[in-house]
Design a protein around this motif. Structure first.
Motif, PDB file in Angstrom:
ATOM      1  N   ILE A 142     -17.613  46.020   7.223  1.00 14.50           N
ATOM      2  CA  ILE A 142     -17.118  46.589   5.970  1.00 14.50           C
ATOM      3  C   ILE A 142     -16.096  45.654   5.327  1.00 14.50           C
ATOM      4  O   ILE A 142     -16.164  45.366   4.126  1.00 14.50           O
ATOM      5  N   ASP A 143     -15.168  45.187   6.179  1.00 17.05           N
ATOM      6  CA  ASP A 143     -14.182  44.211   5.714  1.00 17.05           C
ATOM      7  C   ASP A 143     -14.689  42.818   6.063  1.00 17.05           C
ATOM      8  O   ASP A 143     -15.017  42.546   7.226  1.00 17.05           O
ATOM      9  N   ARG A 144     -14.717  41.966   5.066  1.00 16.22           N
ATOM     10  CA  ARG A 144     -15.176  40.597   5.266  1.00 16.22           C
ATOM     11  C   ARG A 144     -14.172  39.622   4.639  1.00 16.22           C
ATOM     12  O   ARG A 144     -13.642  39.871   3.548  1.00 16.22           O
ATOM     13  N   PRO A 145     -13.916  38.483   5.325  1.00 17.16           N
ATOM     14  CA  PRO A 145     -12.992  37.493   4.737  1.00 17.16           C
ATOM     15  C   PRO A 145     -13.645  36.746   3.580  1.00 17.16           C
ATOM     16  O   PRO A 145     -14.845  36.459   3.602  1.00 17.16           O
ATOM     17  N   ARG A 146     -12.832  36.444   2.555  1.00 15.94           N
ATOM     18  CA  ARG A 146     -13.319  35.669   1.410  1.00 15.94           C
ATOM     19  C   ARG A 146     -12.913  34.203   1.616  1.00 15.94           C
ATOM     20  O   ARG A 146     -11.733  33.876   1.750  1.00 15.94           O
ATOM     21  N   ALA A 147     -13.912  33.338   1.666  1.00 13.55           N
ATOM     22  CA  ALA A 147     -13.656  31.919   1.911  1.00 13.55           C
ATOM     23  C   ALA A 147     -13.162  31.242   0.623  1.00 13.55           C
ATOM     24  O   ALA A 147     -13.457  31.681  -0.492  1.00 13.55           O
ATOM     25  N   ILE A 148     -12.435  30.159   0.797  1.00 14.12           N
ATOM     26  CA  ILE A 148     -11.945  29.351  -0.315  1.00 14.12           C
ATOM     27  C   ILE A 148     -12.594  27.976  -0.236  1.00 14.12           C
ATOM     28  O   ILE A 148     -12.765  27.409   0.865  1.00 14.12           O
ATOM     29  N   THR A 149     -12.985  27.441  -1.396  1.00 14.76           N
ATOM     30  CA  THR A 149     -13.641  26.138  -1.448  1.00 14.76           C
ATOM     31  C   THR A 149     -12.590  25.053  -1.643  1.00 14.76           C
ATOM     32  O   THR A 149     -11.758  25.134  -2.557  1.00 14.76           O
ATOM     33  N   ILE A 150     -12.637  24.044  -0.786  1.00 21.54           N
ATOM     34  CA  ILE A 150     -11.648  22.966  -0.793  1.00 21.54           C
ATOM     35  C   ILE A 150     -12.375  21.638  -0.976  1.00 21.54           C
ATOM     36  O   ILE A 150     -13.379  21.360  -0.307  1.00 21.54           O
ATOM     37  N   LEU A 151     -11.852  20.808  -1.885  1.00 22.13           N
ATOM     38  CA  LEU A 151     -12.365  19.452  -2.093  1.00 22.13           C
ATOM     39  C   LEU A 151     -11.328  18.474  -1.573  1.00 22.13           C
ATOM     40  O   LEU A 151     -10.174  18.474  -2.017  1.00 22.13           O
ATOM     41  N   THR A 152     -11.732  17.640  -0.656  1.00 20.99           N
ATOM     42  CA  THR A 152     -10.850  16.602  -0.132  1.00 20.99           C
ATOM     43  C   THR A 152     -11.547  15.250  -0.249  1.00 20.99           C
ATOM     44  O   THR A 152     -12.749  15.173  -0.539  1.00 20.99           O
TER      45      THR A 152
END
Length: 331
Positions: free
Chosen positions: A54-64
């Protein structure tokens, strides 16, 4: 028996369910949790419980960048530490139409994980693009010489622009630094020649200022010397005048009641001065012209003898340099 197996299966499912709901967040990290596709809460560092499925983590997009190559990755846990972003070099045209290569580095820190996740699709790419466009805008309004002189000013302006734009993305830009400015070879040579010419000009100005100061000091010294000399001559003239004044007063006092003419004393002093000058006149040649007035003055010395006595005329009777000629002749 079946009941026991069922209980064991339920216990295992509960344990698996709980293990899936336990989330450990490291220090200086955060995690955005969505419940049924909607933002629910942000997990802080430590042990946290969520509802699996039900609860899911929201990923963040990173450019390196790795070896100047862009690398895109996604992360579930958001780094809250200060991050150094080294964006690649870019070509910029200055106000005086000089093409330069400028690369920089900025330091940012995520302050609001929710805004960082939902504010932009790729947070680092957005920061990098904004930094590059802001840098082009600032450099395009300045000449090349001004850029080298105003690095701190440019950094401050870029930081202000980046910080204002970063507020809606949940981050704070701490510093923006221009790391290197690469100019064409001919521009560097021209700048070196300009630098040498400027140093030569400064040396010439310093030398001229030194010569000017020396001449001023010398003129001031000569002025003070002339003033001192004139002051000395003034004092000497005053003393001589005072001496002559006292001599006239003494002569006039001696003649008081003895001479019919009050000017006789003055004539006596003039005759005495004339007698003193005769030796100097005799040194100037073999023959000396003696004016008629001079013989009259010499004749008045006889009358002065009777008034003052023989002792007073001792200076007149002393031998003088021989004088040739006559009152009316000369060679």
């Amino acid at each position: 028996m079946n009941t026991l197996i069922t209980l064991i299966a339920i216990a295992v499912l509960v344990a698996v369910f709980l293990s899936m709901g336990i989330t450990m967040i490291p220090q200086r990290r955060a995690q955005v949790i969505e419940r049924l596709g909607k933002y629910h809460r942000t997990l802080e560092p430590g042990l946290n419980l969520i509802i699996p499925f039900i609860d899911r983590p929201r990923a963040i997009t990173i450019l390196t960048f790795k070896n100047d190559q862009p690398v895109v990755r996604t992360e579930d846990k958001i780094d809250m530490r200060e991050v150094v972003l080294d964006f690649p070099s870019q070509s910029v045209i200055t106000q005086d139409n000089v093409g330069v290569q400028i690369d920089g580095v900025l330091y940012y820190q995520i302050m609001d994980p929710q805004a960082a996740v939902y504010g932009t699709e790729n947070l680092v790419l957005a920061i990098q693009t904004l930094a590059q466009t802001s840098l082009r805008s600032e450099i395009g309004t300045m000449e090349l010489d001004k850029i080298f002189e105003s690095r701190q000013e440019i950094n401050a302006r870029l930081q202000t622009v980046m910080d204002e734009a970063g507020n809606k993305w949940g981050l704070k830009v701490n510093r923006v630094e221009i790391r290197d400015i690469d100019t064409p070879q001919e521009i560097r040579e021209a700048m070196n020649q300009q630098m040498v010419a400027e140093r030569n000009r400064r040396a010439t100005v310093r030398e001229a200022e030194g010569y000017k100061e020396a001449e001023i000091q010398k003129a001031e010294g000569d002025k003070q010397a002339e003033i001192a000399k004139a002051e000395g001559q003034k004092q000497a003239a005053i003393l001589v005048a005072q001496g002559e004044k006292e001599a006239i007063q003494n002569v006039m006092a001696a003649l008081e009641g003895k001479a019919d003419d009050p000017m006789a004393g003055v004539q006596y002093l003039i005759a005495q001065r004339y007698i003193e000058m005769l030796p100097e006149l005799a040194k100037q040649g073999d023959r000396v012209f003696v004016p008629m007035e001079g013989t009259a003055l010499l004749g008045s010395l006889g009358g002065m003898r009777d008034l003052f006595g023989a002792g007073a005329m001792s200076s007149v009777d002393s031998p003088a340099a021989p004088v040739t000629g006559s009152p009316t002749q000369g060679s």
